[in-house]
Design an enzyme around this catalytic site. Structure first.
Site, PDB file in Angstrom:
ATOM      1  N   ASP A   1     -12.418  19.570  30.815  1.00  0.00           N
ATOM      2  CA  ASP A   1     -13.289  19.342  29.302  1.00  0.00           C
ATOM      3  C   ASP A   1     -14.478  20.863  29.289  1.00  0.00           C
ATOM      4  O   ASP A   1     -14.180  21.952  29.998  1.00  0.00           O
ATOM      5  CB  ASP A   1     -14.328  18.546  30.994  1.00  0.00           C
ATOM      6  CG  ASP A   1     -15.419  18.271  30.362  1.00  0.00           C
ATOM      7  OD1 ASP A   1     -16.525  18.561  29.878  1.00  0.00           O
ATOM      8  OD2 ASP A   1     -16.695  17.881  30.796  1.00  0.00           O
TER       9      ASP A   1
ATOM     10  N   ASN B   1     -21.509  16.376  14.436  1.00  0.00           N
ATOM     11  CA  ASN B   1     -21.903  15.285  12.810  1.00  0.00           C
ATOM     12  C   ASN B   1     -22.906  15.885  12.059  1.00  0.00           C
ATOM     13  O   ASN B   1     -23.535  16.764  12.700  1.00  0.00           O
ATOM     14  CB  ASN B   1     -21.790  14.124  13.435  1.00  0.00           C
ATOM     15  CG  ASN B   1     -23.179  13.851  13.775  1.00  0.00           C
ATOM     16  OD1 ASN B   1     -24.195  14.271  13.410  1.00  0.00           O
ATOM     17  ND2 ASN B   1     -22.747  13.232  14.840  1.00  0.00           N
TER      18      ASN B   1
ATOM     19  N   GLY C   1     -17.939  11.485  22.182  1.00  0.00           N
ATOM     20  CA  GLY C   1     -17.209  12.281  22.502  1.00  0.00           C
ATOM     21  C   GLY C   1     -17.644  13.366  22.867  1.00  0.00           C
ATOM     22  O   GLY C   1     -18.834  13.436  23.782  1.00  0.00           O
TER      23      GLY C   1
ATOM     24  N   ASP D   1     -19.362  15.572  21.519  1.00  0.00           N
ATOM     25  CA  ASP D   1     -20.593  15.685  20.987  1.00  0.00           C
ATOM     26  C   ASP D   1     -21.921  15.783  22.362  1.00  0.00           C
ATOM     27  O   ASP D   1     -22.301  16.113  22.714  1.00  0.00           O
ATOM     28  CB  ASP D   1     -20.824  15.558  20.052  1.00  0.00           C
ATOM     29  CG  ASP D   1     -21.822  15.290  18.829  1.00  0.00           C
ATOM     30  OD1 ASP D   1     -23.094  16.848  19.370  1.00  0.00           O
ATOM     31  OD2 ASP D   1     -22.632  15.243  17.863  1.00  0.00           O
TER      32      ASP D   1
ATOM     33  N   TYR E   1     -13.077   9.953  14.767  1.00  0.00           N
ATOM     34  CA  TYR E   1     -12.876  10.406  13.381  1.00  0.00           C
ATOM     35  C   TYR E   1     -11.557  10.334  12.881  1.00  0.00           C
ATOM     36  O   TYR E   1     -10.974  10.495  11.426  1.00  0.00           O
ATOM     37  CB  TYR E   1     -13.077  11.879  12.954  1.00  0.00           C
ATOM     38  CG  TYR E   1     -14.441  12.757  12.988  1.00  0.00           C
ATOM     39  CD1 TYR E   1     -15.552  11.501  12.794  1.00  0.00           C
ATOM     40  CD2 TYR E   1     -15.021  13.652  11.960  1.00  0.00           C
ATOM     41  CE1 TYR E   1     -17.136  11.556  12.974  1.00  0.00           C
ATOM     42  CE2 TYR E   1     -17.115  13.221  12.010  1.00  0.00           C
ATOM     43  CZ  TYR E   1     -17.374  12.244  12.535  1.00  0.00           C
ATOM     44  OH  TYR E   1     -19.343  13.053  11.975  1.00  0.00           O
TER      45      TYR E   1
HETATM   46  P1  ADP Z   1     -14.548  13.793  15.998  1.00  0.00           P
HETATM   47  O1  ADP Z   1     -15.317  12.998  15.473  1.00  0.00           O
HETATM   48  O2  ADP Z   1     -14.009  15.309  15.598  1.00  0.00           O
HETATM   49  O3  ADP Z   1     -13.455  13.283  16.641  1.00  0.00           O
HETATM   50  P2  ADP Z   1     -14.245  12.994  18.749  1.00  0.00           P
HETATM   51  O4  ADP Z   1     -15.731  13.994  20.104  1.00  0.00           O
HETATM   52  O5  ADP Z   1     -14.349  11.933  18.866  1.00  0.00           O
HETATM   53  O6  ADP Z   1     -14.725  13.946  18.203  1.00  0.00           O
HETATM   54  O7  ADP Z   1     -13.618  13.381  19.221  1.00  0.00           O
HETATM   55  C1  ADP Z   1     -12.563  14.885  19.606  1.00  0.00           C
HETATM   56  C2  ADP Z   1     -11.864  14.919  20.355  1.00  0.00           C
HETATM   57  O8  ADP Z   1     -12.903  15.563  21.890  1.00  0.00           O
HETATM   58  C3  ADP Z   1     -10.314  14.463  21.659  1.00  0.00           C
HETATM   59  O9  ADP Z   1      -9.452  14.719  21.187  1.00  0.00           O
HETATM   60  C4  ADP Z   1     -11.095  13.751  22.658  1.00  0.00           C
HETATM   61  O10 ADP Z   1     -10.617  13.729  23.458  1.00  0.00           O
HETATM   62  C5  ADP Z   1     -12.365  15.800  22.783  1.00  0.00           C
HETATM   63  N1  ADP Z   1     -12.896  15.973  23.938  1.00  0.00           N
HETATM   64  C6  ADP Z   1     -13.714  14.009  24.703  1.00  0.00           C
HETATM   65  N2  ADP Z   1     -14.701  14.583  25.285  1.00  0.00           N
HETATM   66  C7  ADP Z   1     -14.795  16.143  25.945  1.00  0.00           C
HETATM   67  C8  ADP Z   1     -14.508  16.772  26.404  1.00  0.00           C
HETATM   68  N3  ADP Z   1     -16.000  16.499  27.169  1.00  0.00           N
HETATM   69  N4  ADP Z   1     -14.742  18.050  26.860  1.00  0.00           N
HETATM   70  C9  ADP Z   1     -13.760  18.500  25.244  1.00  0.00           C
HETATM   71  N5  ADP Z   1     -12.638  17.732  24.937  1.00  0.00           N
HETATM   72  C10 ADP Z   1     -13.131  16.012  24.482  1.00  0.00           C
END
Ligand code: ADP
Length: 183
Positions: free
Chosen positions: A10, A24, A32, A34, A125
């Site tokens: 994380d 975004n 996610g 964000d 995305y």
């Molecule tokens: P995007 O809209 O850029 O695709 P996402 O948040 O949906 O952004 O996903 C980007 C990456 O972040 C994915 O590989 C997801 O597994 C990862 N992700 C989600 N939560 C966390 C977290 N708490 N720490 C690190 N990576 C994360």
């Protein structure tokens, strides 16, 4: 020698100078990574994002902005916006590269030493994960060669699939040029 480190987990718990958020264009938070950053970092991050919005109306794809990290253990959050995957017909590769490079430039501008990246654009995305990892690692390696304040970049992989892809690709990095940890 500069360091590249692979971490599974994380990004919100990383004690680095800056964690990067896959934000975004609105900068108002989302799902996610964000969502996790805003949820765990508290309201200060959103307040800073709102000030940036008032000044420049958000953040374009491939660009980056910096805010405080609220209650997170890092000092700053660099918010960048990766491209949405549209079959590779929309400059996605270049825009993803820009998201990494502009985040690194902002880190250098603030004289930061350690930065942690999530796997930008590979969640909702839908950027193909192998290709995204290749672009991310190449952009970081190229930038780090001439970087001054930056000493260590962490690739934080939340999902096992990305972790395995990064482990494979980071194993191919020239170890005379970078110290590669966590693979
Ligand atoms: P995007 O809209 O850029 O695709 P996402 O948040 O949906 O952004 O996903 C980007 C990456 O972040 C994915 O590989 C997801 O597994 C990862 N992700 C989600 N939560 C966390 C977290 N708490 N720490 C690190 N990576 C994360």
């Amino acid at each position: 020698m500069k360091t590249l480190r692979l971490i599974q987990g994380d990004i919100t718990i990383q004690k680095v100078d800056a964690i990067v958020n896959a934000a975004n264009t609105s900068l108002l938070g989302g799902g996610g990574v964000d969502g996790a950053i805003h949820r765990k970092g508290g309201s200060q991050i959103l307040e800073d994002c709102q000030k940036i919005r008032a000044r420049q109306g958000g953040c374009a794809v491939g660009q980056a902005v910096i805010t405080s990290a609220g209650t997170l253990p890092s000092r700053f959050v660099i918010h960048t916006v990766g491209p949405t995957w549209h079959d590779g017909q929309d400059d996605e590769n270049e825009l993803l590269k820009n998201a990494y490079l502009n985040s690194l430039k902002l880190a250098e501008k603030h004289q930061l030493a350690t930065v942690a990246f999530p796997n930008i654009s590979t969640g909702v995305y839908h950027f193909p994960k192998h290709q995204a990892a290749k672009i991310a690692i190449k952009a970081v390696i190229e930038y780090m060669q001439d970087a001054e304040s930056l000493a260590e970049i962490n690739f934080v992989c939340f999902d096992l699939e990305n972790f395995k892809i990064y482990r494979q690709q980071l194993a191919e990095v020239d170890q005379n040029q970078f110290q590669v940890l966590g693979i």
